[in-house]
Write an enzyme that holds these catalytic residues in place. Structure first.
Site, PDB file in Angstrom:
ATOM      1  N   SER A 226      18.843  -3.769 -20.712  1.00  0.00           N
ATOM      2  CA  SER A 226      20.193  -3.857 -20.137  1.00  0.00           C
ATOM      3  C   SER A 226      20.126  -4.254 -18.652  1.00  0.00           C
ATOM      4  O   SER A 226      19.102  -4.058 -17.981  1.00  0.00           O
ATOM      5  CB  SER A 226      20.896  -2.511 -20.296  1.00  0.00           C
ATOM      6  OG  SER A 226      20.182  -1.531 -19.580  1.00  0.00           O
ATOM      7  N   CYS A 281      20.844  -9.872 -28.374  1.00  0.00           N
ATOM      8  CA  CYS A 281      21.171 -10.422 -27.054  1.00  0.00           C
ATOM      9  C   CYS A 281      21.833 -11.782 -27.189  1.00  0.00           C
ATOM     10  O   CYS A 281      22.615 -12.182 -26.336  1.00  0.00           O
ATOM     11  CB  CYS A 281      19.919 -10.523 -26.206  1.00  0.00           C
ATOM     12  SG  CYS A 281      18.584 -11.355 -27.067  1.00  0.00           S
TER      13      CYS A 281
HETATM   14  P1  NAD Z   1      17.787  -0.328 -22.028  1.00  0.00           P
HETATM   15  O1  NAD Z   1      17.911  -1.044 -20.748  1.00  0.00           O
HETATM   16  O2  NAD Z   1      18.494   0.948 -22.206  1.00  0.00           O
HETATM   17  O3  NAD Z   1      16.243  -0.004 -22.340  1.00  0.00           O
HETATM   18  C1  NAD Z   1      15.259  -1.015 -22.256  1.00  0.00           C
HETATM   19  C2  NAD Z   1      13.924  -0.364 -21.915  1.00  0.00           C
HETATM   20  O4  NAD Z   1      14.015   0.247 -20.621  1.00  0.00           O
HETATM   21  C3  NAD Z   1      13.511   0.726 -22.892  1.00  0.00           C
HETATM   22  O5  NAD Z   1      12.135   0.641 -23.114  1.00  0.00           O
HETATM   23  C4  NAD Z   1      13.871   2.008 -22.148  1.00  0.00           C
HETATM   24  O6  NAD Z   1      13.059   3.096 -22.499  1.00  0.00           O
HETATM   25  C5  NAD Z   1      13.631   1.618 -20.700  1.00  0.00           C
HETATM   26  N1  NAD Z   1      14.464   2.379 -19.760  1.00  0.00           N
HETATM   27  C6  NAD Z   1      15.702   2.865 -19.991  1.00  0.00           C
HETATM   28  N2  NAD Z   1      16.162   3.494 -18.891  1.00  0.00           N
HETATM   29  C7  NAD Z   1      15.198   3.385 -17.955  1.00  0.00           C
HETATM   30  C8  NAD Z   1      15.091   3.820 -16.591  1.00  0.00           C
HETATM   31  N3  NAD Z   1      16.074   4.493 -15.996  1.00  0.00           N
HETATM   32  N4  NAD Z   1      13.977   3.530 -15.924  1.00  0.00           N
HETATM   33  C9  NAD Z   1      12.976   2.838 -16.519  1.00  0.00           C
HETATM   34  N5  NAD Z   1      13.016   2.420 -17.792  1.00  0.00           N
HETATM   35  C10 NAD Z   1      14.118   2.672 -18.504  1.00  0.00           C
HETATM   36  O7  NAD Z   1      18.200  -1.386 -23.168  1.00  0.00           O
HETATM   37  P2  NAD Z   1      18.388  -1.124 -24.723  1.00  0.00           P
HETATM   38  O8  NAD Z   1      19.634  -0.374 -24.953  1.00  0.00           O
HETATM   39  O9  NAD Z   1      17.112  -0.631 -25.316  1.00  0.00           O
HETATM   40  O10 NAD Z   1      18.550  -2.636 -25.238  1.00  0.00           O
HETATM   41  C11 NAD Z   1      19.780  -3.310 -25.294  1.00  0.00           C
HETATM   42  C12 NAD Z   1      19.970  -4.198 -24.077  1.00  0.00           C
HETATM   43  O11 NAD Z   1      18.916  -5.157 -24.005  1.00  0.00           O
HETATM   44  C13 NAD Z   1      21.258  -5.010 -24.153  1.00  0.00           C
HETATM   45  O12 NAD Z   1      21.845  -5.003 -22.890  1.00  0.00           O
HETATM   46  C14 NAD Z   1      20.769  -6.419 -24.517  1.00  0.00           C
HETATM   47  O13 NAD Z   1      21.607  -7.462 -24.119  1.00  0.00           O
HETATM   48  C15 NAD Z   1      19.470  -6.455 -23.783  1.00  0.00           C
HETATM   49  N6  NAD Z   1      18.600  -7.490 -24.315  1.00  0.00           N
HETATM   50  C16 NAD Z   1      18.470  -8.632 -23.573  1.00  0.00           C
HETATM   51  C17 NAD Z   1      17.670  -9.657 -24.042  1.00  0.00           C
HETATM   52  C18 NAD Z   1      17.497 -10.919 -23.251  1.00  0.00           C
HETATM   53  O14 NAD Z   1      16.758 -11.796 -23.666  1.00  0.00           O
HETATM   54  N7  NAD Z   1      18.138 -11.054 -22.105  1.00  0.00           N
HETATM   55  C19 NAD Z   1      16.991  -9.516 -25.264  1.00  0.00           C
HETATM   56  C20 NAD Z   1      17.143  -8.326 -25.983  1.00  0.00           C
HETATM   57  C21 NAD Z   1      17.965  -7.317 -25.486  1.00  0.00           C
END
Ligand code: NAD
Length: 480
Positions: A226, A281
């Site tokens: 995200s 995404c």
């Molecule tokens: P997220 O940001 O909640 O988590 C992603 C990763 O970050 C996970 O491994 C999580 O454990 C870690 N994380 C979460 N909070 C953290 C923190 N405070 N500090 C450090 N690490 C932390 O995302 P999600 O809900 O797992 O995935 C969905 C999101 O990913 C959506 O916004 C989607 O659009 C995005 N996404 C983007 C792409 C792209 O190519 N741009 C591809 C796939 C998914």
């Protein structure tokens, strides 16, 4: 309750952490597993292992590194059914989608198998009198990847096959929501002959991620997730001197021109808006309809959205499974309520969907909003659920302006039968990727976005650049 630990130095290790996160089967609501949230010391130990492994792995010839990946690719193909089931069990997507994800990952491995050619540098003769210049590419060292829940294999496979083919070692920090399948991938890498310590998994949350961002021994960090976390990863990683790519969230628009084919647009939207319950995404969440095509489109879409086949993704013949967690389902339902309150017309309403036999599952049916305007939250914010919004405009300029008036810029789509319009829209839409009259993408094409969708590109030659240092060497010839 089973407890998933880490994969370090070629073996699964129990974590010493007292903190854990629960993993659920989203179709049944059953609590299936706990995953350890590793301590900072465990993340540091993984870095030590990866750094030691780098000394020898970086000296293995690219050809022999590629041979390990060839074997790994064959093993993923041989085990594709088991891997797809593991994805579906924790993510919820239908099995055909899970296999599609694995196929996209395999395509990256196929690309990485060409590493002996991909690492070739340049050579220029006589750049000065008696001076030749050449460039060579060298691996960085220990690299780390942090991945989201929605592609528990494909996103890690954007990262590690290229990084390790290029001679780096890797630490993966998967999503805590669906961590099992990547553990199986680690076993397959070992079976393919990857030396211990080259690929490691640290399960966890901010505590272990912060170590990966701050420890001097980690040279590069790839993040996909995200936008708020992407921003945190980018700013913290760069502060500690790392090369960072951080891909964030998305809100992708499809520009539908009046000359587009309604059947084709409907079919593209049904897949791109509702496939994987909208947890992609690249999902299209807003269709910007120009001119008088909108009403015919809304009618067709509403009929199809109401009759989507929804259920346990592990069963055959379904279009869509549940959302990943109860918390995420509630967030999506909150957005739908918000859209109704803001005055959009909910022409297909999936809020009360009940799936017989799966009453505890995290299901939301296909939702379609008509008359959505740019100031609404359902227009601007990423919902990440099976919710499609239709916005109407009278001309292409307003349509493009509106599509561009969004914080995100990962992908944009256009449907038109006029090639000139397609070219114009492709140039003017502010997104990292534009898809014309369809949704398929070339393997190895650069993957990434602009604006709040983050920075950097995964896949293809851009992936190679992310995991390599290019060195320029010039030398004056000595006369003997
Ligand atoms: P997220 O940001 O909640 O988590 C992603 C990763 O970050 C996970 O491994 C999580 O454990 C870690 N994380 C979460 N909070 C953290 C923190 N405070 N500090 C450090 N690490 C932390 O995302 P999600 O809900 O797992 O995935 C969905 C999101 O990913 C959506 O916004 C989607 O659009 C995005 N996404 C983007 C792409 C792209 O190519 N741009 C591809 C796939 C998914």
């Amino acid at each position: 309750m089973n407890l998933l630990g880490n994969f370090i130095n070629g073996e699964q290790l129990a974590s010493e952490s007292e903190r854990q996160s629960a993993v659920y089967n989203p179709a049944t609501g059953e609590h299936t597993l706990n995953v350890s949230l590793s301590t900072a010391d465990e993340a540091k130990a993984a870095i030590t292992v990866a750094q030691i492994a780098f000394e020898s792995w970086s000296k293995v010839t690219p050809l022999n590194r590629a041979r390990v990946l060839f074997k790994f690719k064959a093993l993923v193909e041989d085990n594709i059914d088991e891997l797809a089931q593991m994805i579906t069990l924790e993510h919820g997507k239908v099995l055909s989608d899970a296999k599609g994800e694995l196929t996209r990952g395999i395509e990256v491995v196929e690309f990485a198998c060409g590493i002996p050619h991909l690492l070739k540098g340049e050579h220029s003769l006589n750049v000065g009198r008696g001076v030749d210049s050449f460039s060579l590419m060298q691996p960085l060292g220990v690299c780390a990847g942090i991945s989201p829940f929605n592609f528990p294999v494909m996103v890690p496979m954007w990262m590690f096959p290229i990084a390790i083919a290029a001679g780096n070692t890797f630490i993966m920090k998967p999503s805590e929501k669906d961590p099992s399948v990547i553990m199986r991938i680690a076993e397959l890498l070992k079976e393919a002959g990857l030396p211990d310590g080259v690929f490691n998994i640290v399960n966890g949350d901010k505590e272990s991620v912060d170590v990966l961002l701050e420890d001097k021994r980690v040279q590069a960090v790839s993040f996909v997730g995200s936008t708020p976390i992407a921003e945190y990863i980018y700013s913290t990683g760069s502060k500690y001197g790392k090369r960072v790519q951080a891909l964030g969230g998305a809100k992708n628009h499809l520009l539908v021109m009046p000359d587009a084919k309604v059947e084709q647009v409907t079919s593209a939207l049904m897949g791109a808006a509702y496939g994987s319950a909208g947890e992609r995404c690249m999902a299209i969440s807003v269709a910007v309809a120009v001119g008088d095509i909108a009403d015919a489109l809304v009618d067709k879409l509403a009929e199809k959205a109401r009759t989507l086949k929804i259920g346990n993704g592990a069963e055959k013949g379904l279009d869509m499974g549940p959302l990943v967690t109860a918390e995420h389902r509630d967030k999506v339902l909150g957005y739908i309520e918000d859209g109704v309150k803001a005055g959009a017309t909910l022409v297909a309403d999936g809020r009360d969907l009940q799936v017989s036999g799966y009453e505890e599952g995290y299901f939301v049916g296909g939702c379609l909003f008509d008359n959505v305007t740019a100031e609404m939250r359902i227009y601007q914010e990423e919902i990440f659920g099976p919710v499609l919004a239709i916005s109407k405009f009278s001309n292409i300029d307003d349509g493009i302006r509106q599509a561009n008036d969004c914080d995100y810029g990962l992908a944009a789509y256009v449907q038109t039968t006029n090639d000139k319009t397609a070219d114009e829209a492709s140039c003017r839409l502010k997104a990292g990727m534009v898809q014309v009259n369809g949704t398929s993408r070339a393997p190895g094409a650069p993957f990434g976005g602009v604006k709040a969708s983050g920075c950097g590109r995964e896949a293809g030659i851009w992936g190679i650049r992310a995991y390599q240092e290019i060195k320029s060497i010039s030398g004056t010839k000595q006369q003997n």
